[in-house]
Design a protein around this motif. Structure first.
Motif, short mmCIF file in Angstrom:
data_model
loop_
_atom_site.label_atom_id
_atom_site.label_comp_id
_atom_site.label_asym_id
_atom_site.label_seq_id
_atom_site.Cartn_x
_atom_site.Cartn_y
_atom_site.Cartn_z
N GLN A 11 0.75 -1.19 -0.03
CA GLN A 11 0.04 0.07 0.10
C GLN A 11 0.84 1.25 0.19
OE1 GLN A 11 -2.54 -0.69 3.39
NE2 GLN A 11 -3.91 -1.80 2.28
N GLU A 12 2.12 1.18 0.47
CA GLU A 12 3.02 2.32 0.74
C GLU A 12 3.81 2.50 -0.53
OE1 GLU A 12 5.01 1.95 4.37
OE2 GLU A 12 3.23 2.17 5.57
N GLY A 13 3.64 1.44 -1.58
CA GLY A 13 4.37 1.58 -2.77
C GLY A 13 5.74 0.84 -2.63
#
Length: 78
Positions: A11-13
């Protein structure tokens, strides 16, 4: 690394790709490896003992990758 932490990294890449490889020294078993943005790699571990999770079926690995958030997975057959 546990699935819940991998989901957060995704989700944070911070996770770029997911790959499924044959498990070393075990026939018809699979492991999943993730490429990180920092250049390293991560693997899914079992929550209870922190050992690399080995999948009996390819579908199980693909389901975990989808649960983490990946839309695409590379599978390597050796």
């Amino acid at each position: 690394m546990e699935i819940r932490l991998l989901r957060k990294l995704f989700q944070e890449g911070l996770l770029l790709s997911a790959k499924v490889h044959p498990a070393p020294m075990e026939s018809d078993r699979w492991i999943m490896v993730f490429d990180k943005a920092s250049g390293g790699q991560e693997q899914i571990t079992r929550a209870r003992d922190d050992e690399t999770k080995i999948y009996k079926r390819l579908n199980g690995a693909l389901q975990d990758a989808q649960d983490i958030g990946f839309k695409e997975v590379t599978i390597r057959f050796d």
